[in-house]
Design a protein around this motif. Structure first.
Motif, PDB file in Angstrom:
ATOM      1  N   ILE A 182       0.833  -1.198   0.000  1.00  0.00           N
ATOM      2  CA  ILE A 182       0.000   0.000   0.000  1.00  0.00           C
ATOM      3  C   ILE A 182       0.873   1.256   0.000  1.00  0.00           C
ATOM      4  O   ILE A 182       1.930   1.305   0.647  1.00  0.00           O
ATOM      5  N   LYS A 183       0.458   2.267  -0.744  1.00  0.00           N
ATOM      6  CA  LYS A 183       1.174   3.541  -0.790  1.00  0.00           C
ATOM      7  C   LYS A 183       0.393   4.564   0.028  1.00  0.00           C
ATOM      8  O   LYS A 183      -0.815   4.747  -0.190  1.00  0.00           O
ATOM      9  N   VAL A 184       1.075   5.207   0.964  1.00  0.00           N
ATOM     10  CA  VAL A 184       0.407   6.163   1.842  1.00  0.00           C
ATOM     11  C   VAL A 184       1.252   7.422   1.993  1.00  0.00           C
ATOM     12  O   VAL A 184       2.449   7.430   1.688  1.00  0.00           O
ATOM     13  N   LYS A 185       0.599   8.446   2.473  1.00  0.00           N
ATOM     14  CA  LYS A 185       1.275   9.715   2.743  1.00  0.00           C
ATOM     15  C   LYS A 185       0.705  10.270   4.041  1.00  0.00           C
ATOM     16  O   LYS A 185      -0.506  10.212   4.271  1.00  0.00           O
ATOM     17  N   PHE A 186       1.583  10.801   4.883  1.00  0.00           N
ATOM     18  CA  PHE A 186       1.156  11.430   6.136  1.00  0.00           C
ATOM     19  C   PHE A 186       1.149  12.948   5.972  1.00  0.00           C
ATOM     20  O   PHE A 186       2.000  13.516   5.285  1.00  0.00           O
ATOM     21  N   LEU A 187       0.179  13.592   6.635  1.00  0.00           N
ATOM     22  CA  LEU A 187       0.131  15.045   6.723  1.00  0.00           C
ATOM     23  C   LEU A 187      -0.004  15.418   8.192  1.00  0.00           C
ATOM     24  O   LEU A 187      -0.875  14.900   8.891  1.00  0.00           O
ATOM     25  N   SER A 188       0.873  16.287   8.664  1.00  0.00           N
ATOM     26  CA  SER A 188       0.820  16.761  10.051  1.00  0.00           C
ATOM     27  C   SER A 188       0.263  18.180  10.048  1.00  0.00           C
ATOM     28  O   SER A 188       0.826  19.069   9.390  1.00  0.00           O
ATOM     29  N   VAL A 189      -0.845  18.378  10.775  1.00  0.00           N
ATOM     30  CA  VAL A 189      -1.551  19.662  10.745  1.00  0.00           C
ATOM     31  C   VAL A 189      -1.541  20.287  12.133  1.00  0.00           C
ATOM     32  O   VAL A 189      -2.021  19.690  13.100  1.00  0.00           O
ATOM     33  N   GLU A 190      -1.013  21.490  12.228  1.00  0.00           N
ATOM     34  CA  GLU A 190      -0.977  22.232  13.488  1.00  0.00           C
ATOM     35  C   GLU A 190      -1.909  23.435  13.394  1.00  0.00           C
ATOM     36  O   GLU A 190      -1.979  24.092  12.346  1.00  0.00           O
ATOM     37  N   ILE A 191      -2.637  23.717  14.472  1.00  0.00           N
ATOM     38  CA  ILE A 191      -3.466  24.921  14.503  1.00  0.00           C
ATOM     39  C   ILE A 191      -2.722  26.030  15.222  1.00  0.00           C
ATOM     40  O   ILE A 191      -2.024  25.803  16.209  1.00  0.00           O
ATOM     41  N   ARG A 192      -2.865  27.248  14.707  1.00  0.00           N
ATOM     42  CA  ARG A 192      -2.260  28.421  15.321  1.00  0.00           C
ATOM     43  C   ARG A 192      -3.287  29.531  15.410  1.00  0.00           C
ATOM     44  O   ARG A 192      -4.187  29.625  14.587  1.00  0.00           O
ATOM     45  N   GLU A 193      -3.113  30.395  16.418  1.00  0.00           N
ATOM     46  CA  GLU A 193      -4.063  31.476  16.658  1.00  0.00           C
ATOM     47  C   GLU A 193      -3.888  32.597  15.654  1.00  0.00           C
ATOM     48  O   GLU A 193      -2.780  32.902  15.218  1.00  0.00           O
ATOM     49  N   CYS A 194      -5.025  33.228  15.315  1.00  0.00           N
ATOM     50  CA  CYS A 194      -4.979  34.427  14.484  1.00  0.00           C
ATOM     51  C   CYS A 194      -4.640  35.623  15.365  1.00  0.00           C
ATOM     52  O   CYS A 194      -4.718  35.560  16.594  1.00  0.00           O
ATOM     53  N   GLU A 195      -4.278  36.719  14.730  1.00  0.00           N
ATOM     54  CA  GLU A 195      -3.931  37.931  15.469  1.00  0.00           C
ATOM     55  C   GLU A 195      -5.097  38.416  16.326  1.00  0.00           C
ATOM     56  O   GLU A 195      -4.910  38.909  17.420  1.00  0.00           O
TER      57      GLU A 195
END
Length: 534
Positions: A182-195
């Motif tokens: 199987i071929k897979v890809k990981f994505l790491s998502v971080e949330i950050r605050e707006c101004e």
């Protein structure tokens, strides 16, 4: 409760309205119909709890109406009004959806008695529905938690047997990941605050995780999970379909728009390399974290797609990992220092990504060992935080090595204390069993895992826990099985597999010995008490 009165004579409909004080009894007559066909048309547009209908009507009679209600609106209670000559006909139709019947002319006290009986049944049905929905949510939440935990084990390469991994994927409804090569890809998502949004991110982590779950479910072939080592982040595991070249871009756009719209937060996304097979997933996971770590500080959305190839990544050999594990488990901090310095300093003349890759692998290894021994103390957490921050900065190789050694030193000290404290060691082992109860873990393999003599482990376990190892494991599996049996959609063999039994017959024998009922009998008992999820 809402009532629909159906009769072809308007005088009878009016008379029924006047026979009892509907509102005082908790009912409200919402509509009237002159035949069954008209009643069914009304039921398509309004919610009704009770249908009060005459048996003899043109176009569609009461029995036909009851049959349609049973098929299309099974929650509605149908009460039929009939003459004496129709008594036997009505009574025989009880199985066709008729809940109760009244003889004409209807006496007010008889109507009142039936209505009160129906009200109790409707209220009980609604209570059971609410309870069933609650149990269903609990079961779904539990399944998601187990799935998340296993996906994290998969990403960090924390598994023992390849065949077990494949079996477990099927058991946890993750069979898409069990495909060969199987071929897979990981994505790491971080949330950050707006101004203009300085809300505490900690409060928004759970909504963020829920949004990611919904997106993964909607897109298909995509899974999300949470790694406690990385605050404010969710990781996606995406199966790569060569025919859909823009699938990753669609996922990224969906995440960014949903998080911005729902939470008013920015996202920083690290895209990992495409990897092939379960054994390469750790490299894919780390490459997504490496991409993320290249992002700039600040509260603006970013998508990082650093290409990490074999010519710039130092090969993290299995022997190196074994040497580090043996050094920690053997409480030999000097051996750990020598091995880390020898390997990490080889990357000094290579790319920063190469160094970060190896340093992260060492960090993951130490994190796994800390978790194995249930180390959640402040000094461990502080050391892990320092390691994570220094590696993420990517600007001080010697500082990162120092933090890794400091973390290893703290872990070695904790292991030393645990080895000489039977109570703490047994607590660590029990926690490990509680998390891996479905795995094939023998006393011998468990002793090897914790680097202690199997005979000593057997005696100490029984003295501390109060029962021998096999008894504890079987009882633990039986308790877990009780929970899964609440979900009627799971077959008995499915429940057996989920808790570590490969044979349903043996599972039933063991279950009855401990519970006094077979799994089927136990489920029937739950069903009678309204605790089975359908």
């Amino acid at each position: 409760m809402k009532v629909l009165i159906t009769d072809d004579e308007i005088q009878i409909r009016r008379g029924l309205r006047m026979k009892v004080d509907w509102e005082e009894e908790g009912f409200i007559v919402v509509e009237e119909a002159s035949n069954g066909k008209e009643a069914l048309e009304l039921l398509q547009n309004i919610n009704v709890d009770v249908v009060l209908t005459d048996i003899r009507m043109p176009i569609m009679d009461g029995i036909a109406l009851a049959k349609h209600c049973q098929q299309e609106f099974p929650g509605i209670k149908v009460i039929v009004l009939s003459g004496y000559s129709d008594f036997e006909y009505v009574r025989s139709s009880m199985k066709e959806g008729v809940k109760d019947y009244l003889l004409k002319p209807v006496a007010p006290d008889e109507l009142l008695e039936v209505l009160r009986k129906i009200r109790k049944e409707v209220e009980e049905d609604k209570r059971k529905q609410i309870e069933s929905a609650r149990i269903h949510v609990i079961a779904e939440t539990h399944l998601q938690e187990v799935q998340d935990q296993f996906l994290l084990h998969l990403a960090k390469d924390e598994w023992l047997e390849f065949s077990y991994v494949l079996e477990r994927l099927w058991q946890l409804q993750l069979e898409d990941l069990a495909q060969e090569n199987i071929k897979v890809k990981f994505l790491s998502v971080e949330i950050r605050e707006c101004e203009d949004n300085l809300t505490n991110l900690k409060k928004l982590c759970l909504p963020f995780q829920m949004i990611c779950k919904e997106i993964a479910k909607e897109l298909g072939g995509t899974y999300s999970f949470y790694d406690p080592s990385y605050a404010n982040m969710v990781h996606f595991l995406k199966i790569i379909d060569l025919e859909q070249t823009n699938s990753t871009a669609i996922l990224i756009k969906k995440v960014q728009q949903s998080v911005k719209t729902s939470l008013n937060l920015e996202t920083v996304i690290g895209i990992g390399n495409t990897v092939t097979g379960l054994s390469e997933m750790k490299n894919g996971y780390i490459s997504s974290l490496l991409s993320w770590s290249q992002s700039q500080l600040g509260s603006h959305s970013q998508v990082m797609n650093e290409t990490v190839t074999r010519d710039v990544i130092y090969e993290f050999e299995p022997d190196f990992e074994r040497q580090l594990t043996n050094a920690i488990e053997g409480m030999n901090i000097e051996a750990f220092k020598n091995t880390v310095n020898t390997v990490l300093k080889k990357t000094e003349n290579q790319s920063v990504l190469s160094f970060c890759f190896v340093a992260n692998r060492v960090f993951f290894l130490l994190g796994s060992l800390a978790k194995k021994y249930n180390m959640e103390t402040k000094d461990i957490q502080k050391s892990m935080w320092n390691c994570q921050q220094s590696i993420g900065e990517l600007n001080s190789q010697s500082k990162s090595i120092d933090h890794l050694i400091q973390l290893a030193q703290v872990i070695v000290e904790k292991i030393s204390v645990a080895r000489f404290s039977n109570g703490q060691l047994m607590d660590n082992i029990r926690q490990y069993l509680d998390e891996h109860y479905a795995s094939e873990i023998s006393l011998t393999s468990l002793s090897e895992l914790f680097y202690i003599n199997s005979s000593y482990l057997s005696d100490t376990f029984k003295n501390h826990i109060g029962k021998n190892y096999s008894e504890y494991l079987v009882e633990l599996r039986v308790e877990k099985a009780k929970f899964f049996l609440e979900d009627e959609r799971l077959k008995i063999i499915d429940v057996a597999n989920l808790v570590g039994f490969s044979n349903s017959g043996y599972f039933s024998t063991v279950f009855k010995k401990h519970v006094g009922k077979t799994p089927v009998e136990f489920r029937n008992f739950l069903d009678i008490n309204g605790k089975v999820i359908r």
